[in-house]
Write a protein that holds these residues in place. Structure first.
Motif, short mmCIF file in Angstrom:
data_model
loop_
_atom_site.label_atom_id
_atom_site.label_comp_id
_atom_site.label_asym_id
_atom_site.label_seq_id
_atom_site.Cartn_x
_atom_site.Cartn_y
_atom_site.Cartn_z
N ILE A 109 55.90 -18.47 -101.31
CA ILE A 109 57.24 -18.12 -101.31
C ILE A 109 57.48 -16.61 -101.41
O ILE A 109 57.20 -16.32 -102.63
N PRO A 110 57.48 -15.87 -100.61
CA PRO A 110 57.74 -14.27 -100.91
C PRO A 110 59.28 -14.10 -101.73
O PRO A 110 60.20 -14.59 -101.31
N MET A 111 59.32 -13.25 -102.51
CA MET A 111 60.30 -13.01 -103.42
C MET A 111 60.31 -11.63 -103.78
O MET A 111 59.40 -10.61 -103.55
N THR A 112 61.59 -11.07 -104.30
CA THR A 112 61.70 -9.90 -104.89
C THR A 112 60.97 -9.68 -106.09
O THR A 112 60.24 -10.67 -106.35
N THR A 113 60.89 -8.53 -106.76
CA THR A 113 60.34 -8.44 -108.06
C THR A 113 60.91 -9.52 -109.02
O THR A 113 60.29 -9.63 -109.92
N GLY A 114 62.16 -9.83 -108.85
CA GLY A 114 62.81 -10.84 -109.83
C GLY A 114 63.25 -10.04 -111.12
O GLY A 114 63.36 -10.86 -112.23
N THR A 148 52.16 -19.61 -109.17
CA THR A 148 51.29 -18.66 -108.23
C THR A 148 51.68 -18.69 -106.91
O THR A 148 51.38 -17.80 -106.14
N ARG A 149 52.35 -19.70 -106.52
CA ARG A 149 53.00 -19.88 -105.01
C ARG A 149 54.04 -18.75 -104.79
O ARG A 149 54.45 -18.50 -103.75
N PHE A 150 54.71 -18.23 -106.04
CA PHE A 150 55.79 -17.28 -105.62
C PHE A 150 55.35 -15.83 -105.72
O PHE A 150 54.85 -15.48 -106.92
N ARG A 151 55.49 -15.35 -104.68
CA ARG A 151 54.99 -13.84 -104.58
C ARG A 151 56.09 -12.81 -105.08
O ARG A 151 56.52 -12.41 -104.01
N ALA A 210 57.01 -9.12 -102.94
CA ALA A 210 56.77 -9.25 -101.53
C ALA A 210 57.76 -8.81 -100.54
O ALA A 210 57.50 -8.32 -99.58
N ILE A 211 59.11 -8.98 -101.05
CA ILE A 211 60.30 -8.53 -100.39
C ILE A 211 61.05 -7.56 -101.06
O ILE A 211 60.98 -7.63 -102.32
N PRO A 212 61.91 -6.55 -100.49
CA PRO A 212 62.64 -5.62 -101.13
C PRO A 212 63.96 -6.24 -101.49
O PRO A 212 64.37 -7.32 -101.03
#
Length: 328
Positions: free
Chosen positions: A210-215, A271-274, A277-279
């Motif tokens: 799952i691509p994520m922002t830095t969060g 670990t599935r949450f990256r 990966a996206i801005p």
């Protein structure tokens, strides 16, 4: 201080009752024994919500942009309390500024005229509870306090802020007993697909990353059941000395911390949450700490549901409604 009036048998209109938060407010009022009118543009949708969420009440098909519809509803219901959960613009697909003005601002102006005209004469509590928004604050420094600065930057925030201003003016003039409850990042059963928690829950159905922002963006995450409880408590609490209140937990968490707590509660590998990966989007919600002193003073309560508790409750509620649905 006198005891608060009970809701049992009282008449409550919920505008936007088919929406995410509106359905939970209608449910809370129904469970408190109120006679509830579920007002929504889509009658069949409101009927499904009433059935799915165990809400006892009368379905009222109402287009809130038409004053005649609103007047007819209030004339029929003669409500003790009107809860305005109708809104336009929080969904990123809702981009029409004229509709935002009609639903977020013009509706509030109509309610300020109509609610006192049809209010029950023997009800001593609030006659109007209006949902405001964190986006009314916009880009400001320091804690977000109701009497602090506001610089809304979005059409949604600007129209909601203008409505809050109308309500504050009317309350100060003694024209109505009303409060705007400013809501922040609300999550729970009934959220639109694509929002944070539904995206996390849906990850159970796949093995994809799952691509994520830095969060790193921080928010005040509040479980929708707590928001509904807050509305029910407000309806029967003594009149406050002000017209605007933040209804939130007063605790900030980063999006990453929310994901960590949610995945742990649901048994999904983090670990599935990256992350990264996206801005970040330019309009992504992030804010400073929220002052909840007014809510604590007025209601002797603030929302306390933890992220883990809220996520588990959301998962359990969804599974009970649809046992075959593992996506949430």
């Amino acid at each position: 201080m006198s005891a608060p009036p009970p809701l049992d048998g009282r008449r409550v209109v919920v505008l936007g009752a088919a929406g995410f938060i509106g359905r939970w407010v209608a449910r809370a009022m129904s469970q408190a024994g109120a006679q509830v009118w579920l007002a929504a543009r889509d009658g069949p949708a409101a009927e499904r919500v009433a059935a799915d969420y165990d809400i006892r009440g009368t379905i009222a098909v109402v287009d809130v942009t038409r004053a005649g519809d609103l007047s007819a509803l209030l004339r029929e219901a003669r409500p003790d309390v009107t809860c305005n959960l109708a809104g336009y613009g929080i969904d990123r697909r809702e981009v029409d500024p004229q509709m935002a003005t009609a639903i977020n601002l013009d509706l509030a102006a109509q309610l300020l005229e109509l609610v006192p005209a049809y209010a029950a004469p023997d009800w001593p509590g609030l006659s109007l509870l209006h949902a405001g928004s964190a986006l009314e604050y916009g880009v400001v420094e320091g804690d977000l306090a109701e009497d602090g600065p506001t610089r809304p930057t979005t059409v949604y925030g600007q129209t909601k802020h203008a409505a809050t201003g109308l309500i504050e003016t009317a309350v100060q003039a003694g024209r109505i007993r009303a409060v705007t409850a400013r809501l922040f990042t609300v999550y729970g059963p009934g959220e639109h697909d694509g929002r944070l928690l539904p995206s996390i829950v849906s990850a159970r159905a796949t093995t994809d990353d799952i691509p994520m922002t830095t969060g790193t963006q921080r928010r005040d995450f509040t479980y929708v059941g707590d928001i509904a409880e807050g509305f029910a408590r407000a309806a029967v609490s003594p009149l406050p000395g002000w017209a605007t209140v933040n209804l939130a937990t007063g605790r900030l968490l980063s999006v990453r911390e929310f994901v960590e707590d949610a995945t742990a509660a649901l048994g999904i590998p983090l670990t599935r949450f990256r992350f990264g990966a996206i801005p970040h989007r330019t309009d992504d919600m992030a804010h400073l700490p929220v002052s909840v002193a007014r809510a604590r003073q007025w209601l002797s309560w603030i929302p306390t549901t933890t992220i883990a508790q809220g996520v588990v409750a959301t998962d359990g509620f969804t599974r009970r409604r649809d046992p075959g649905n593992i996506h949430g």
